[in-house]
Design a protein around this motif. Structure first.
Motif, PDB file in Angstrom:
ATOM      1  N   PRO A  21      27.128  13.300  64.812  1.00 31.98           N
ATOM      2  CA  PRO A  21      25.695  13.310  65.119  1.00 31.98           C
ATOM      3  C   PRO A  21      25.123  11.896  65.136  1.00 31.98           C
ATOM      4  O   PRO A  21      25.676  10.983  64.521  1.00 31.98           O
ATOM      5  CB  PRO A  21      25.093  14.099  63.963  1.00 31.98           C
ATOM      6  CG  PRO A  21      26.031  13.884  62.825  1.00 31.98           C
ATOM      7  CD  PRO A  21      27.393  13.774  63.445  1.00 31.98           C
ATOM      8  N   LEU A  22      24.012  11.729  65.856  1.00 28.60           N
ATOM      9  CA  LEU A  22      23.286  10.461  65.826  1.00 28.60           C
ATOM     10  C   LEU A  22      22.254  10.545  64.704  1.00 28.60           C
ATOM     11  O   LEU A  22      21.428  11.449  64.690  1.00 28.60           O
ATOM     12  CB  LEU A  22      22.588  10.234  67.174  1.00 28.60           C
ATOM     13  CG  LEU A  22      21.799   8.933  67.277  1.00 28.60           C
ATOM     14  CD1 LEU A  22      22.713   7.738  67.258  1.00 28.60           C
ATOM     15  CD2 LEU A  22      20.970   8.930  68.559  1.00 28.60           C
ATOM     16  N   LEU A  23      22.325   9.614  63.761  1.00 23.51           N
ATOM     17  CA  LEU A  23      21.418   9.663  62.624  1.00 23.51           C
ATOM     18  C   LEU A  23      20.161   8.856  62.931  1.00 23.51           C
ATOM     19  O   LEU A  23      20.229   7.675  63.196  1.00 23.51           O
ATOM     20  CB  LEU A  23      22.107   9.090  61.375  1.00 23.51           C
ATOM     21  CG  LEU A  23      23.375   9.816  60.948  1.00 23.51           C
ATOM     22  CD1 LEU A  23      24.016   9.117  59.757  1.00 23.51           C
ATOM     23  CD2 LEU A  23      23.080  11.274  60.619  1.00 23.51           C
ATOM     24  N   LEU A  24      19.019   9.523  62.920  1.00 25.95           N
ATOM     25  CA  LEU A  24      17.760   8.810  63.110  1.00 25.95           C
ATOM     26  C   LEU A  24      17.302   8.203  61.806  1.00 25.95           C
ATOM     27  O   LEU A  24      16.725   7.139  61.756  1.00 25.95           O
ATOM     28  CB  LEU A  24      16.690   9.760  63.634  1.00 25.95           C
ATOM     29  CG  LEU A  24      16.998  10.392  64.984  1.00 25.95           C
ATOM     30  CD1 LEU A  24      15.850  11.305  65.405  1.00 25.95           C
ATOM     31  CD2 LEU A  24      17.252   9.345  66.044  1.00 25.95           C
ATOM     32  N   PHE A  25      17.595   8.923  60.713  1.00 22.29           N
ATOM     33  CA  PHE A  25      17.230   8.440  59.392  1.00 22.29           C
ATOM     34  C   PHE A  25      18.297   8.901  58.411  1.00 22.29           C
ATOM     35  O   PHE A  25      18.833   9.999  58.547  1.00 22.29           O
ATOM     36  CB  PHE A  25      15.861   9.002  58.967  1.00 22.29           C
ATOM     37  CG  PHE A  25      15.402   8.488  57.630  1.00 22.29           C
ATOM     38  CD1 PHE A  25      14.584   7.367  57.555  1.00 22.29           C
ATOM     39  CD2 PHE A  25      15.806   9.112  56.447  1.00 22.29           C
ATOM     40  CE1 PHE A  25      14.173   6.884  56.326  1.00 22.29           C
ATOM     41  CE2 PHE A  25      15.397   8.627  55.215  1.00 22.29           C
ATOM     42  CZ  PHE A  25      14.576   7.509  55.152  1.00 22.29           C
ATOM     43  N   ALA A  26      18.603   8.060  57.456  1.00 22.87           N
ATOM     44  CA  ALA A  26      19.514   8.451  56.377  1.00 22.87           C
ATOM     45  C   ALA A  26      19.530   7.345  55.354  1.00 22.87           C
ATOM     46  O   ALA A  26      19.206   6.199  55.670  1.00 22.87           O
ATOM     47  CB  ALA A  26      20.929   8.678  56.903  1.00 22.87           C
ATOM     48  N   LEU A  27      19.884   7.683  54.125  1.00 23.61           N
ATOM     49  CA  LEU A  27      20.091   6.657  53.110  1.00 23.61           C
ATOM     50  C   LEU A  27      21.570   6.662  52.750  1.00 23.61           C
ATOM     51  O   LEU A  27      22.022   7.549  52.026  1.00 23.61           O
ATOM     52  CB  LEU A  27      19.245   6.943  51.864  1.00 23.61           C
ATOM     53  CG  LEU A  27      17.734   6.928  52.059  1.00 23.61           C
ATOM     54  CD1 LEU A  27      17.036   7.250  50.737  1.00 23.61           C
ATOM     55  CD2 LEU A  27      17.264   5.588  52.593  1.00 23.61           C
ATOM     56  N   PRO A  28      22.340   5.705  53.325  1.00 20.41           N
ATOM     57  CA  PRO A  28      23.770   5.679  53.010  1.00 20.41           C
ATOM     58  C   PRO A  28      23.981   5.499  51.514  1.00 20.41           C
ATOM     59  O   PRO A  28      23.363   4.635  50.896  1.00 20.41           O
ATOM     60  CB  PRO A  28      24.265   4.453  53.787  1.00 20.41           C
ATOM     61  CG  PRO A  28      23.269   4.258  54.878  1.00 20.41           C
ATOM     62  CD  PRO A  28      21.955   4.681  54.301  1.00 20.41           C
ATOM     63  N   ASN A  29      24.821   6.328  50.951  1.00 17.58           N
ATOM     64  CA  ASN A  29      25.058   6.331  49.507  1.00 17.58           C
ATOM     65  C   ASN A  29      26.487   5.866  49.268  1.00 17.58           C
ATOM     66  O   ASN A  29      27.436   6.639  49.354  1.00 17.58           O
ATOM     67  CB  ASN A  29      24.833   7.754  48.977  1.00 17.58           C
ATOM     68  CG  ASN A  29      24.940   7.811  47.472  1.00 17.58           C
ATOM     69  OD1 ASN A  29      25.608   6.985  46.853  1.00 17.58           O
ATOM     70  ND2 ASN A  29      24.293   8.796  46.876  1.00 17.58           N
ATOM     71  N   GLU A  30      26.614   4.573  48.968  1.00 18.95           N
ATOM     72  CA  GLU A  30      27.931   3.939  48.855  1.00 18.95           C
ATOM     73  C   GLU A  30      28.760   4.573  47.727  1.00 18.95           C
ATOM     74  O   GLU A  30      29.955   4.767  47.879  1.00 18.95           O
ATOM     75  CB  GLU A  30      27.747   2.439  48.617  1.00 18.95           C
ATOM     76  CG  GLU A  30      28.948   1.589  48.938  1.00 18.95           C
ATOM     77  CD  GLU A  30      28.826   0.864  50.273  1.00 18.95           C
ATOM     78  OE1 GLU A  30      29.858   0.622  50.879  1.00 18.95           O
ATOM     79  OE2 GLU A  30      27.701   0.554  50.718  1.00 18.95           O
ATOM     80  N   ALA A  31      28.094   4.901  46.611  1.00 19.24           N
ATOM     81  CA  ALA A  31      28.823   5.419  45.456  1.00 19.24           C
ATOM     82  C   ALA A  31      29.441   6.792  45.743  1.00 19.24           C
ATOM     83  O   ALA A  31      30.601   7.042  45.433  1.00 19.24           O
ATOM     84  CB  ALA A  31      27.896   5.498  44.247  1.00 19.24           C
ATOM     85  N   GLU A  32      28.667   7.655  46.393  1.00 21.63           N
ATOM     86  CA  GLU A  32      29.139   9.021  46.649  1.00 21.63           C
ATOM     87  C   GLU A  32      29.820   9.153  48.001  1.00 21.63           C
ATOM     88  O   GLU A  32      30.295  10.217  48.357  1.00 21.63           O
ATOM     89  CB  GLU A  32      27.954   9.993  46.589  1.00 21.63           C
ATOM     90  CG  GLU A  32      27.097   9.842  45.361  1.00 21.63           C
ATOM     91  CD  GLU A  32      27.387  10.928  44.335  1.00 21.63           C
ATOM     92  OE1 GLU A  32      27.643  12.056  44.776  1.00 21.63           O
ATOM     93  OE2 GLU A  32      27.382  10.614  43.135  1.00 21.63           O
ATOM     94  N   ARG A  33      29.829   8.057  48.772  1.00 23.60           N
ATOM     95  CA  ARG A  33      30.430   8.039  50.103  1.00 23.60           C
ATOM     96  C   ARG A  33      29.850   9.136  51.008  1.00 23.60           C
ATOM     97  O   ARG A  33      30.566   9.913  51.625  1.00 23.60           O
ATOM     98  CB  ARG A  33      31.948   8.188  50.000  1.00 23.60           C
ATOM     99  CG  ARG A  33      32.604   7.049  49.233  1.00 23.60           C
ATOM    100  CD  ARG A  33      34.110   7.237  49.190  1.00 23.60           C
ATOM    101  NE  ARG A  33      34.655   7.444  50.519  1.00 23.60           N
ATOM    102  CZ  ARG A  33      34.963   6.457  51.349  1.00 23.60           C
ATOM    103  NH1 ARG A  33      34.776   5.195  50.998  1.00 23.60           N
ATOM    104  NH2 ARG A  33      35.451   6.741  52.528  1.00 23.60           N
ATOM    105  N   ARG A  34      28.532   9.220  51.018  1.00 26.80           N
ATOM    106  CA  ARG A  34      27.883  10.145  51.947  1.00 26.80           C
ATOM    107  C   ARG A  34      26.475   9.620  52.231  1.00 26.80           C
ATOM    108  O   ARG A  34      26.045   8.617  51.642  1.00 26.80           O
ATOM    109  CB  ARG A  34      27.828  11.545  51.353  1.00 26.80           C
ATOM    110  CG  ARG A  34      27.020  11.626  50.075  1.00 26.80           C
ATOM    111  CD  ARG A  34      27.039  13.049  49.542  1.00 26.80           C
ATOM    112  NE  ARG A  34      26.514  13.104  48.189  1.00 26.80           N
ATOM    113  CZ  ARG A  34      25.220  13.143  47.876  1.00 26.80           C
ATOM    114  NH1 ARG A  34      24.305  13.140  48.829  1.00 26.80           N
ATOM    115  NH2 ARG A  34      24.837  13.178  46.617  1.00 26.80           N
ATOM    116  N   ASN A  35      25.767  10.303  53.158  1.00 27.87           N
ATOM    117  CA  ASN A  35      24.398   9.908  53.453  1.00 27.87           C
ATOM    118  C   ASN A  35      23.425  10.893  52.834  1.00 27.87           C
ATOM    119  O   ASN A  35      23.657  12.093  52.875  1.00 27.87           O
ATOM    120  CB  ASN A  35      24.155   9.872  54.966  1.00 27.87           C
ATOM    121  CG  ASN A  35      25.086   8.901  55.647  1.00 27.87           C
ATOM    122  OD1 ASN A  35      25.297   7.792  55.173  1.00 27.87           O
ATOM    123  ND2 ASN A  35      25.677   9.338  56.755  1.00 27.87           N
TER     124      ASN A  35
END
Lengths: 448, 336
Positions: free
Chosen positions: A266-280
């Motif tokens: 998918p194309l993400l218009l908004f997200a907060l990448p979460n480096e610790a949990e390896r997800r958005n």
């Protein structure tokens, strides 16, 4: 994050180059705009073109000076903070930097004197040629430095011999895979930065009641160039992205926030990448959008960050820089097209569009800097992709010393930036109150 | 001769040439900057106008000089610039301040003009001092200890005085009236300062390195080299003697020899620079690294050498052209 010498040296380089790029991104294209004004004056004899030239050449002189002094700083930084860079890739970086100085810096700095102050002393033709040579110099400079930067992103035509690169094929090294896209993308970014600056300051003068023919000509030039360039830039940016997808997939994975390799991304218009949990977190997505853009297929595969374990850039910084760049680009599209439509169809500008243009005066800076953050942070942890890691190039100047120099630079840069922006608007106000005619007559302009 | 032998020598020559061009060219405009606070307000614009068209290009010689050190002698570049970390940073800050003050002093509002004038002068002085300190540190091979730093500071003061001399002589050549007469007085101070600097460096460099001492004081080199210091001394004395006479002539409206002090000051720079280069060569860091050890790969050097040979004559040609366009007494600079 611990503030060791490496991170301080990186912040310092980033601060220096961020401050520096602001000014070339104006002058590269503004030089050509000035040549256009000058040629229109020579062809038509209409002094309004000369008025436009007279105002903008001053802005050019000021911007150029800031570009020169911040550029001198850059040339020292390689040695003071990053000796490993030249020791490893000096055989390509050295010649490219040397050719930049020899073919571009001297040309622009020398003929600048005639361009700025020489009109009384030389013929109109010689003055036009000097203006052309300055424009040529700024563009040549962009070519050399972008060739080097592109080589750092997509190195080609070399082999490693005893820890140093040796060039085996100069043409392949110079015209490395990402150069055509990066160079075009940057030159257009400069075009947009200058166009929005010209449009913004002209709209500011227009709003203050200064509607002389020279102001209107500059306004139209700025708005129409912006409106023409922005769709092209979006197209070229897309091509540049495809090129990156091919050569630096980890950068694309960070830009799109793709943690695991998958199809139909998918194309993400908004997200907060979460480096610790390896997800958005908090994703807002357009299904299959990213796959469609990058592979031109609804379920094309995009490699995720999982494929580049330990060798991918900081995700959130790249992800957000990219969205800021694209976002500003879309606002540019909207504002410039509305303004262009009004100027062409109605021969008038409505005040709220003029205000929007004023607000967009420095939008080119934001988009350009954000774009550079995408590509430079996106290259991490490499300084030269696949050849030299950033941490291996840093020198051994103690952290405290770097902290001192960084503080001094930051202090100076903040003051300079503030002074630069205030003076531009001050000049715009003053130009209006002097009356437009003063520009064209010898002896009445303001001395440097 | 083998390319691995002569290419580094050619680059050492090119680098020395760029640095010489830099100290002479940016030297006069830094000097004018340092002198700015001592001039009457009316004359300040003339002073800045006299260097306005040239300073950008003058500074480019520094970029070329440091650039050549970077590309031709990368090992030395890293060592030298890291050792000179603080003075380099201070110099860059100084150069930034003066470079932008040039423009801001006339483009910002009138009430800020005095402020930017001061920034311009301060930046010029800071950059000059820092460059002298860099030279001083370089000549003692970055030796620690307060003596070495005191020497570096002394060279800083001396080089600033030398730039003042160049700047004052530039103004004698490029201006008229009270400013020109005032510049003659400044030039006399400059002569003393410069002589101090030259003497200090000449005395200290042989003490730092036995190799350098041997190069100067062994026979028959001593007698062959003797003309160099004697000629320098003669230029100092002549310059000092001629300044009051020139003042008289200018008072009578005779501008014929107004270019002479500048030429003599440049002569002093040339001779001193030649002496320094002779001392240091063939090292790039005294007694530690010579130009062949520090040189980049011959492949890279070839590529740059060809470019330099083709382009440098063109640079010199168009530089001369621009100096001719702005030849003669300074006129007020306008953008129209």
């Amino acid at each position: 994050m611990e503030l060791d010498a490496l991170i301080l040296a990186r912040i310092q380089f980033a601060a220096n180059i961020t401050f520096h790029i602001l000014f070339p991104s104006i002058t590269i294209a503004l030089a050509w705009i000035l040549l256009f004004f000058k040629i229109r004056y020579t062809k038509t004899g209409d002094t309004a073109w000369l008025d436009a030239y007279g105002f903008w050449v001053k802005v050019f002189g000021l911007s150029f000076a800031l570009g020169v002094v911040s550029g001198v700083t850059m040339s020292f930084q390689f040695g003071t903070n990053w000796p490993g860079f030249m020791n490893t890739v000096g055989n390509i970086a050295g010649p490219l930097l040397a050719y930049e100085v020899l073919t571009a810096f001297f040309l622009e700095a020398t003929f600048l004197a005639i361009m700025l102050f020489g009109r009384r002393f030389v013929s109109e033709r010689t003055h036009n040629i000097a203006t052309f040579l300055v424009a040529l110099g700024t563009t040549a400079s962009a070519f050399w430095i972008l060739t080097l930067n592109s080589w750092m992103q997509t190195p080609a035509g070399y082999e490693m011999v005893e820890g140093q690169i040796v060039i085996t094929d100069w043409l392949a090294a110079l015209f490395n895979p990402s150069l055509p896209y990066r160079l075009t993308h940057m030159l257009m970014a400069s075009g947009l930065t200058a166009a929005f600056l010209v449009a913004g300051l002209s709209a500011y003068r227009w709003l203050r009641g200064d509607r002389s023919s020279g102001v209107m000509k500059a306004l139209r030039t700025g708005v129409l160039s912006a409106a023409a360039l922005i769709p092209l830039q979006i197209f070229v940016g897309d091509l540049h992205g495809l090129n990156t997808f091919e050569h630096q997939p980890a950068k694309i994975a960070a830009m799109e926030g793709v943690w695991e390799t998958q199809r139909g991304v998918p194309l993400l218009l908004f997200a907060l990448p979460n480096e610790a949990e390896r997800r958005n977190d908090y994703e807002i997505r357009i299904p299959r959008g990213a796959s469609l853009i990058l592979t031109h297929s609804l379920d094309g595969e995009i490699k995720g960050l999982n494929e580049f374990e330990g060798m991918y850039p900081p995700v959130a910084k790249v992800f957000w820089s990219f969205r800021i760049m694209v976002g500003v680009g879309l606002i540019m599209l909207a504002v410039s097209w509305v303004a262009a439509w009004q100027l062409v169809r109605r021969k008038m500008l409505s005040p709220w569009v003029a205000k929007a243009l004023v607000g967009m005066t420095f939008s080119g800076w934001i988009a350009t800097v954000a774009g550079w953050y995408v590509t430079e942070i996106g290259r991490q942890p490499w300084l030269v992709h696949g050849v030299l890691a950033t941490k291996d190039a840093v020198g051994d100047v103690p952290a405290a010393m770097v902290a001192v120099s960084l503080t001094m630079y930051l202090g100076v840069y903040v003051v300079m930036l503030f002074a630069y922006i205030s003076v531009l608007f001050y000049m715009a106000r003053k130009a209006g109150s002097n009356g437009p005619a003063s520009m064209g007559e010898p002896g009445k302009g303001v001395a440097r | 001769m083998n390319a691995e032998i002569w290419l580094p020598m050619a680059f050492a020559g090119l680098m020395a040439l760029s640095l010489l061009m830099y100290v002479v060219l940016d030297g006069y405009d830094l000097g004018v900057g340092i002198l700015l606070p001592f001039a009457k307000d009316d004359d300040k614009d003339t002073m800045v106008s006299s260097i306005g068209p040239f300073w950008d290009a003058n500074e480019t010689w520094l970029v070329l000089g440091v650039g050549l050190l970077l590309v031709a002698f990368p090992k030395a570049h890293g060592i030298i610039l890291q050792a000179l970390y603080l003075p380099v940073t201070v110099m860059l800050i100084g150069l930034i301040l003066r470079g932008v003050a040039f423009d801001f002093r006339v483009k910002a509002g009138v009430r800020y003009k005095g402020l930017w004038n001061r920034v311009f002068a301060a930046g010029s002085l800071i950059a000059s001092m820092a460059q002298g300190v860099m030279l001083g540190r370089y000549l003692t091979a970055f030796e620690p200890g307060w003596q070495a730093w005191a020497f570096a500071l002394l060279v800083g003061v001396g080089l600033s005085a030398a730039y003042v001399l160049l700047g004052a002589c530039w103004l004698i050549m490029k201006s008229e009236g009270t400013l020109q007469r005032q510049a003659i007085g400044w030039a006399r101070y400059g002569v003393f300062g410069t002589a101090l600097c030259v003497a200090a460096v000449s005395l200290v460099t042989p003490l730092v390195s036995e190799r350098i001492a041997a190069k100067w004081f062994e026979m028959p080199e001593f007698f062959l080299l003797l003309p160099l210091p004697l000629l320098t001394l003669a230029l100092f004395v002549l310059l000092l003697l001629m300044l009051p006479r020139l003042d008289q002539r200018l008072g009578q409206g005779d501008q014929h020899l107004c270019w002479l002090p500048f030429s003599m000051a440049v002569g002093i720079f040339l001779l001193s620079f030649y002496g320094l280069s002779y001392s240091v060569f063939p090292d790039v860091i005294i007694d530690k690294l010579d130009i062949w050890e520090a040189a980049a790969h011959p492949q890279a050097l070839w590529v740059i050498f060809i470019g330099a040979v083709v382009v440098l004559p063109a640079i010199v040609a168009y530089t001369v052209f621009v100096y001719r366009v702005f030849w003669g007494k300074t006129r007020e600079l306008t953008y129209s």
